[in-house]
Every structure is written in structure tokens, then in C-alpha cells.
Scaffold this motif. Structure first.
Motif, PDB file in Angstrom:
ATOM      1  N   GLY A 147      -8.545  -0.956   3.258  1.00  0.00           N
ATOM      2  CA  GLY A 147      -8.596  -0.161   4.478  1.00  0.00           C
ATOM      3  C   GLY A 147      -7.310  -0.275   5.283  1.00  0.00           C
ATOM      4  N   LEU A 148      -7.343   0.326   6.440  1.00  0.00           N
ATOM      5  CA  LEU A 148      -6.154   0.336   7.296  1.00  0.00           C
ATOM      6  C   LEU A 148      -5.915  -1.037   7.930  1.00  0.00           C
ATOM      7  CD1 LEU A 148      -6.887   3.807   8.825  1.00  0.00           C
ATOM      8  CD2 LEU A 148      -4.807   3.226   7.574  1.00  0.00           C
ATOM      9  N   PRO A 149      -4.662  -1.410   8.114  1.00  0.00           N
ATOM     10  CA  PRO A 149      -4.367  -2.727   8.679  1.00  0.00           C
ATOM     11  C   PRO A 149      -4.990  -2.904  10.068  1.00  0.00           C
ATOM     12  CG  PRO A 149      -2.385  -1.734   7.755  1.00  0.00           C
ATOM     13  CD  PRO A 149      -3.438  -0.672   7.754  1.00  0.00           C
ATOM     14  N   ASP A 195      -6.619   4.912  -1.058  1.00  0.00           N
ATOM     15  CA  ASP A 195      -6.561   5.921   0.001  1.00  0.00           C
ATOM     16  C   ASP A 195      -5.101   6.158   0.369  1.00  0.00           C
ATOM     17  OD1 ASP A 195      -6.761   7.502   2.216  1.00  0.00           O
ATOM     18  OD2 ASP A 195      -7.783   6.021   3.459  1.00  0.00           O
ATOM     19  N   PRO A 196      -4.620   7.406   0.292  1.00  0.00           N
ATOM     20  CA  PRO A 196      -3.212   7.668   0.603  1.00  0.00           C
ATOM     21  C   PRO A 196      -2.775   7.165   1.969  1.00  0.00           C
ATOM     22  CG  PRO A 196      -4.178   9.581  -0.445  1.00  0.00           C
ATOM     23  CD  PRO A 196      -5.313   8.615  -0.184  1.00  0.00           C
ATOM     24  N   ILE A 197      -3.644   7.254   2.978  1.00  0.00           N
ATOM     25  CA  ILE A 197      -3.213   6.820   4.305  1.00  0.00           C
ATOM     26  C   ILE A 197      -3.041   5.298   4.352  1.00  0.00           C
ATOM     27  CG2 ILE A 197      -5.474   6.528   5.416  1.00  0.00           C
ATOM     28  CD1 ILE A 197      -4.190   7.857   7.916  1.00  0.00           C
ATOM     29  N   VAL A 198      -3.819   4.577   3.554  1.00  0.00           N
ATOM     30  CA  VAL A 198      -3.618   3.128   3.474  1.00  0.00           C
ATOM     31  C   VAL A 198      -2.288   2.829   2.801  1.00  0.00           C
ATOM     32  CG1 VAL A 198      -4.552   0.955   2.602  1.00  0.00           C
ATOM     33  CG2 VAL A 198      -6.106   2.716   3.455  1.00  0.00           C
ATOM     34  N   LEU A 199      -1.960   3.601   1.773  1.00  0.00           N
ATOM     35  CA  LEU A 199      -0.672   3.429   1.119  1.00  0.00           C
ATOM     36  C   LEU A 199       0.486   3.674   2.084  1.00  0.00           C
ATOM     37  CD1 LEU A 199       0.893   2.900  -1.482  1.00  0.00           C
ATOM     38  CD2 LEU A 199       0.663   5.331  -2.033  1.00  0.00           C
ATOM     39  N   VAL A 200       0.347   4.699   2.916  1.00  0.00           N
ATOM     40  CA  VAL A 200       1.384   4.993   3.898  1.00  0.00           C
ATOM     41  C   VAL A 200       1.614   3.791   4.818  1.00  0.00           C
ATOM     42  CG1 VAL A 200       1.902   6.392   5.946  1.00  0.00           C
ATOM     43  CG2 VAL A 200       1.076   7.493   3.848  1.00  0.00           C
ATOM     44  N   HIS A 201       0.536   3.103   5.172  1.00  0.00           N
ATOM     45  CA  HIS A 201       0.636   1.979   6.105  1.00  0.00           C
ATOM     46  C   HIS A 201       0.763   0.633   5.401  1.00  0.00           C
ATOM     47  CE1 HIS A 201      -0.182   4.164   9.877  1.00  0.00           C
ATOM     48  NE2 HIS A 201      -0.875   4.969   9.103  1.00  0.00           N
ATOM     49  N   ALA A 202       0.963   0.652   4.074  1.00  0.00           N
ATOM     50  CA  ALA A 202       0.956  -0.601   3.320  1.00  0.00           C
ATOM     51  C   ALA A 202       2.027  -1.580   3.776  1.00  0.00           C
ATOM     52  CB  ALA A 202       1.122  -0.317   1.831  1.00  0.00           C
ATOM     53  N   ARG A 203       3.145  -1.070   4.292  1.00  0.00           N
ATOM     54  CA  ARG A 203       4.199  -1.998   4.711  1.00  0.00           C
ATOM     55  C   ARG A 203       3.722  -2.974   5.764  1.00  0.00           C
ATOM     56  NH1 ARG A 203       9.618   1.870   5.001  1.00  0.00           N
ATOM     57  NH2 ARG A 203       9.742   2.292   2.748  1.00  0.00           N
ATOM     58  N   ALA A 204       2.762  -2.537   6.575  1.00  0.00           N
ATOM     59  CA  ALA A 204       2.216  -3.458   7.578  1.00  0.00           C
ATOM     60  C   ALA A 204       1.447  -4.595   6.924  1.00  0.00           C
ATOM     61  CB  ALA A 204       1.306  -2.702   8.545  1.00  0.00           C
ATOM     62  N   LEU A 205       0.991  -4.373   5.673  1.00  0.00           N
ATOM     63  CA  LEU A 205       0.270  -5.416   4.960  1.00  0.00           C
ATOM     64  C   LEU A 205       1.201  -6.324   4.161  1.00  0.00           C
ATOM     65  CD1 LEU A 205      -2.643  -3.242   3.527  1.00  0.00           C
ATOM     66  CD2 LEU A 205      -2.849  -4.961   5.322  1.00  0.00           C
ATOM     67  N   THR A 212       2.553 -11.492  -0.547  1.00  0.00           N
ATOM     68  CA  THR A 212       1.542 -10.480  -0.234  1.00  0.00           C
ATOM     69  C   THR A 212       1.955  -9.179  -0.893  1.00  0.00           C
ATOM     70  OG1 THR A 212       1.105 -11.509   1.910  1.00  0.00           O
ATOM     71  CG2 THR A 212       0.303  -9.278   1.598  1.00  0.00           C
ATOM     72  N   GLY A 213       1.056  -8.603  -1.692  1.00  0.00           N
ATOM     73  CA  GLY A 213       1.357  -7.359  -2.393  1.00  0.00           C
ATOM     74  C   GLY A 213       0.278  -6.320  -2.191  1.00  0.00           C
ATOM     75  N   TYR A 214       0.606  -5.089  -2.560  1.00  0.00           N
ATOM     76  CA  TYR A 214      -0.327  -3.974  -2.423  1.00  0.00           C
ATOM     77  C   TYR A 214      -0.361  -3.195  -3.727  1.00  0.00           C
ATOM     78  CZ  TYR A 214      -2.577   0.293  -0.788  1.00  0.00           C
ATOM     79  OH  TYR A 214      -3.437   1.342  -0.650  1.00  0.00           O
ATOM     80  N   LEU A 215      -1.561  -2.898  -4.206  1.00  0.00           N
ATOM     81  CA  LEU A 215      -1.754  -2.157  -5.446  1.00  0.00           C
ATOM     82  C   LEU A 215      -2.535  -0.884  -5.149  1.00  0.00           C
ATOM     83  CD1 LEU A 215      -1.660  -1.987  -8.560  1.00  0.00           C
ATOM     84  CD2 LEU A 215      -3.721  -3.425  -8.604  1.00  0.00           C
TER      85      LEU A 215
END
Length: 267
Positions: A79-81, A105-115, A124-127
Motif C-alpha cells: 500500500g501507500l507509504p 498498484d501503479p500508484i504505490v510504485l510511483v511512491h516507492a522511493r518513500a519506502l 529496503t527494496g521494492y518489488l
């Protein structure tokens, strides 16, 4: 980013953005806010449940890191940060912890840098992958770069299973995700329940479905069944505000919180 990544479909309400809005976030759009108003009209305690669930996530992550010594976390359906994020909690306990967030979710990908922030000692990584395709998650080179599956992993599934309607699908996915995890790994999950306020939850679930978001609520025995083959740890599957509660959580009325949660150990 690809066209897919940028196609946020902001005119269609989305579960992650509804969750964000009801938690007081800013990453949502008019369609999400309109759907939220309709859903909360039928399910007025939903924002309280969501906040209680978020606090459960933080208590769970802290407990798993501090009491069980887990230093690797696989969080699916991120989900969103929303601070504190899981990595902030566990790296606050053990800075060397490694976390992989998974969402499609594309919007989560857009905000992934915050994660993707991390302590110097940890990672910490994002897949970008789908919970419904566990092989794509497990076969990802990125996952293997971050996590050593020969050592215990905490598999975190917070507020995602109620969007999977078929219990057989849930069981199949859980079995596949847990199969390669080492003994000593932990499954942590939370999901919507009928038990504490059945009429209100039934109306709220119907409202989600009416807005095109397939949703289901389950009973406590149904939630417990998702831990089959594992050792459910104290205090069992309970309403999330009753899981190792802090003072604020203890003050909540049971009818206000319509999400069950728990953790279990793979031996």
C-alpha cells in the motif's frame, strides 16, 4: 516508467487510495473520496478499524523483530507509504534488518522511493509483483538479492486477504509463499472479520463491492484456518486492538474494530 506504471486510473476508486484517505493521507483522488464517503456511511467505524490495524502492524513488526529475532521481512500488499512504515519499525529495533515490499498498484510504485529509505546497516527494496502470482515473487532475482531464504523471514500480509474472495486461492498462495521459508519464519496477517459487528460489516463489504472492489469478511475460525500447519502464537487470532495492546488500543471498544490479526511460527 512504462505506460502501465503511469496509468493510475484516478477516475476509478482503489482500495489502497481509500485506505490512504481514511487514514488522513493525501495520495487519493475525488473518486476515492466519494467512494470512501459511501462506504463509511454504511461502515462508520471503518476509519477506527484501519487506524487500529495500522497500529497492529507496528506492534507486530516490533514484536517479531525484538522477541523473535527476525531480521528479514517480506511485506506483500504494502500500500501507500504511511509513517511509521514497517522498515522504520524493525530497523528501529535492529538496524541491520532487510525488508522487501511487494505491491502491484501503479500508484504505490510511483511512491516507492518513500519506502526505499534504509539504515546504513540494513536494506529496503521494492518489488512490483502481484500477490496472486506467488511464483513471480519467489522467483524474483531482486527478492533473492535482498533476502536469504535459508534464514527465517517474517511474511507480512496486512489487510490484503479480504480482497481475495476465494479461500482456496488464499490457501494456495500461502502454501506457496511459505514453502521455501526456513523454519523459524513467521506469518503475520490481518483481515476483515464479521465477528465484532456483523450487520455493519456486511453493509460495508457490500458497499466496497458496489464500488467495484471485491471484498469479503471472514469469521475467526476462517481466519485461523489460514495458519494451518503453523503454530499460532500468543495471544492467538484476535481483534487487532487486542493483540499485545498498548494503552491507546486497550481503550477501543470491540465493536469499533472489525479486523482480526495474528502471527504464527513455521517449525
Amino acid at each position: 516508467m512504462t505506460d502501465r506504471d503511469l496509468d493510475l486510473q484516478t477516475d476509478i476508486p482503489h482500495s489502497a487510495r481509500i485506505y490512504d484517505y481514511l487514514l488522513g493521507g493525501k495520495d487519493n483522488f475525488p473518486a476515492d473520496r466519494a467512494a470512501s464517503a459511501d462506504i463509511v456511511g454504511d461502515w462508520p467505524n471503518l476509519p477506527t478499524s484501519m487506524r487500529a490495524n495500522r497500529k497492529f502492524m507496528a506492534r507486530m513488526a516490533r514484536h517479531v523483530a525484538a522477541e523473535h529475532g527476525i531480521r528479514q521481512f517480506l511485506d506483500i500488499g504494502t500500500g501507500l507509504p504511511t509513517s511509521p512504515n514497517l522498515h522504520e519499525v524493525v530497523q528501529g529495533v535492529a538496524p541491520e534488518s532487510r525488508i522487501v515490499y511487494v505491491d502491484n498498484d501503479p500508484i504505490v510504485l510511483v511512491h516507492a522511493r518513500a519506502l526505499l529509505t534504509s539504515t546504513a546497516e540494513g536494506r529496503t527494496g521494492y518489488l512490483d509483483a502481484d500477490f496472486m502470482d506467488p511464483d513471480a515473487i519467489l522467483d524474483s532475482g531482486q527478492l533473492r538479492d535482498y533476502l536469504d531464504l535459508e534464514r527465517p523471514v517474517a511474511l507480512s500480509l496486512i489487510a490484503i486477504l479480504h480482497f481475495i474472495i476465494d479461500d482456496n486461492d488464499v490457501r494456495r498462495i500461502l502454501d506457496r509463499l511459505l514453502e521455501p521459508l526456513a523454519p523459524g519464519s513467521i506469518l503475520a496477517l490481518s483481515t476483515t472479520t464479521f465477528d465484532n459487528n456483523p450487520d455493519v460489516v456486511a453493509a460495508g463489504v457490500a458497499a466496497y463491492n458496489a464500488h467495484g472492489i471485491p471484498t469479503v469478511a471472514r469469521t475467526k475460525p476462517e481466519v485461523e484456518s489460514f495458519f494451518s500447519g503453523l503454530e499460532i502464537l500468543d495471544p492467538g487470532v484476535v481483534a487487532v486492538h487486542r493483540w499485545h495492546p498498548d494503552q491507546e488500543s486497550s481503550a477501543l471498544d470491540d465493536a469499533e474494530v472489525t479486523i482480526h490479526g495474528g502471527i504464527a511460527l513455521k517449525k
